[in-house]
Design an enzyme around this catalytic site. Structure first.
Site, mmCIF file in Angstrom:
data_model
loop_
_atom_site.group_PDB
_atom_site.id
_atom_site.type_symbol
_atom_site.label_atom_id
_atom_site.label_comp_id
_atom_site.label_asym_id
_atom_site.label_seq_id
_atom_site.Cartn_x
_atom_site.Cartn_y
_atom_site.Cartn_z
ATOM 1 N N HIS A 138 5.780 2.751 3.307
ATOM 2 C CA HIS A 138 5.266 1.889 2.241
ATOM 3 C C HIS A 138 4.031 1.097 2.655
ATOM 4 C CE1 HIS A 138 8.675 2.292 -0.659
ATOM 5 N NE2 HIS A 138 9.210 2.823 0.427
ATOM 6 N N ASP A 165 -3.372 -3.650 2.612
ATOM 7 C CA ASP A 165 -2.118 -3.525 1.869
ATOM 8 C C ASP A 165 -1.868 -2.042 1.598
ATOM 9 O OD1 ASP A 165 0.153 -4.304 0.425
ATOM 10 O OD2 ASP A 165 -0.927 -5.855 -0.681
#
Ligand code: ADQ
Length: 447
Positions: free
Chosen positions: A148, A357
């Site tokens: 992720h 991110d």
């Protein structure tokens, strides 16, 4: 025994499930599946149980495991290193040893509940060694892994003690999924550099098997956000918030993040302070709301970040505020999804400015919430979402001038331009929701 098994750090039993759980739980339920994970509180031993039609197989963690495997190796070694080293990574032998032991426990639990030939989907940086361990115990399984967070460039990854073990761990999977194509490439290059393998396109042969490494950008439950955004109660709350903050005379700028040093919260607050100081933006003209969820509060870098953010917010409010009119509203709180959507609807400018991110779901939630096709998204180039949301105002959050430019352009853009941009992003998000993400990954995994 179960034909489909999810392995993740946490089990899906929270009151308000996130997008990952909402996507995977129905799949697991339909497949009569199992979910292996930690309950979330240390030293708690819980027997397996059923929850929403999914068999939950808890993995117990002692207080020391939480300290070393979770807060140590996962969140103080791997997390910062995989995010470009924006905070220095700490390396401790005891953490690595605990990480391996806990990964083994997860792998054993998965091996125990998986039926012959089952599909097992392992998630995220806390469990990098699980695919290899599971493969050794159960060569019959179809194993997928999804990361992720970003996967770092080769030069950074090379700093990690026992780095080759982590690459071998991932190569236990048949399919390794990443948020971004560059992450998959970084991983494949490492298999060459560290193990002498010969990646070819998005595949590499290892141990007599073919491993595929590819990008599967994650998304959100678009229908859920859309339902909330259409709810008259949520819309009324959104109007109340705007009224409370100065009505239409004052542009509402919004940040919503876990309080994490990767999210660029300090950078955006600093830029806003400079805009006020220079008089580019007046306090009567705009207001910044920053909602920051408490996160990893036992890790020292997170405590320090909180102090720095709170000091800076206090300074700006002290210098540029007025009675009843603070320039920055800072909420160190978690909010319900309905409240977040009300904020998204109220915000003229959404500030998503991470230094790095993997994806950033807040950006996609903002877009999905804007049924009115208005609102501007300022989006860091260093998020996975930037590769998909081309209607955003892109920004380099390391460059305070660029942040200031992006904030003011977004604030002052014409409504026609904003809706042109927003329509493009909404069209994309609508057709790329989390259900499609999960289906794509599982279809590729099943070959
Ligand atoms: P996170 O780092 O947690 O996720 P993000 O993708 O933004 O980051 O997801 C955060 C989620 O928490 C969003 O659904 C958001 O609505 C919610 N949230 C944030 N602040 C909140 C608040 N104050 N109150 C309530 N809810 C709040 C990691 C990676 C990301 C990747 C996701 C999914 O770091 O890059 O996008 O996993 O793969």
């Amino acid at each position: 025994m179960h034909g489909f098994v999810v392995v993740a750090n946490r089990v899906p039993v929270d009151a308000t499930p996130g997008g990952l759980v909402s996507a995977l739980e129905p799949i697991a339920r339909r497949a009569g599946g199992a979910w292996v994970g930690w309950i979330g509180s240390p030293d708690e031993r819980v027997e397996p149980f059923e929850h929403n039609g999914v068999y939950i197989r808890p993995v117990a963690l002692s207080d020391e495991d939480v300290d070393r495997y979770y807060e140590g190796q996962s969140n103080s070694t791997l997390w910062p290193l995989f995010h470009d080293g924006v905070e220095p990574a700490t390396h401790r032998r005891a953490w690595r040893v605990a990480y391996e032991a806990v990964n083994r426990r997860f792998a054993e639990a998965a091996a125990e509940v998986a039926a012959e030939g089952a599909t097992v989907w392992v998630h995220d940086y806390q469990l990098l060694l699980v695919p290899g361990m599971l493969r050794a115990a159960r060569p019959d399984l179809r194993i997928g892994f999804f990361l992720h967070i970003p996967f770092p460039p080769v030069e950074l990854f090379m700093q990690l003690p026992r780095r080759a073990d982590f690459v071998r761990g991932l190569l236990g999977a048949d399919l390794v999924g990443f948020q971004h194509p560059l992450a998959a490439q970084n991983f494949l290059r490492l298999t060459a550099q560290l193990l002498g393998l010969r990646p070819d396109g998005d595949r590499v042969e290892y141990d007599g098997r073919t491993v595929t490494a590819r990008a599967f950008p994650i998304s959100i439950d678009v229908d859920e956000i859309d339902r909330l955004a259409a709810d008259p109660k949520v819309q009324a709350e959104s109007r109340r918030l705007r009224e409370e903050l100065g009505g239409d005379r004052r542009a509402l700028l919004l940040g919503v993040d876990r309080l994490d040093y990767t999210k660029g919260i300090e950078q955006r607050i600093e830029a806003y302070g400079e805009l006020l100081a220079a008089g580019t933006i007046g306090n009567e003209e705009a207001v910044l709301v920053q909602v920051a969820t408490p996160s990893r509060e036992r890790v020292v870098q997170y405590q320090q970040l909180r102090e720095r953010v709170e000091r800076e917010v206090g300074r700006i409010n002290g210098e540029f505020g007025d009675v009843g009119r603070a320039p920055v509203h800072y909420l160190f709180q978690s909010r319900s999804r309905a409240e977040l959507v009300a904020l998204y609807l109220a915000a003229d400018v959404m500030l998503v400015t991470p230094l790095r991110d993997g994806m950033n779901l807040v950006a996609k939630e903002y877009v999905a919430a804007r049924r009115d096709e208005l609102g501007a998204l300022v989006l860091s180039e260093f998020t996975g979402a930037a590769a998909e949301l081309d209607g955003a105002f892109p920004v380099n959050p390391y460059d305070v001038d660029d942040l200031e430019r992006a904030i003011t352009s977004a604030m002052r853009a014409e409504p026609v331009e904003l809706s042109r941009r927003m329509r493009r992003m909404r069209e994309y998000v609508r057709t790329h929701d989390v259900g499609r993400w999960a289906a794509d990954f599982l279809k590729t995994l099943s070959g």
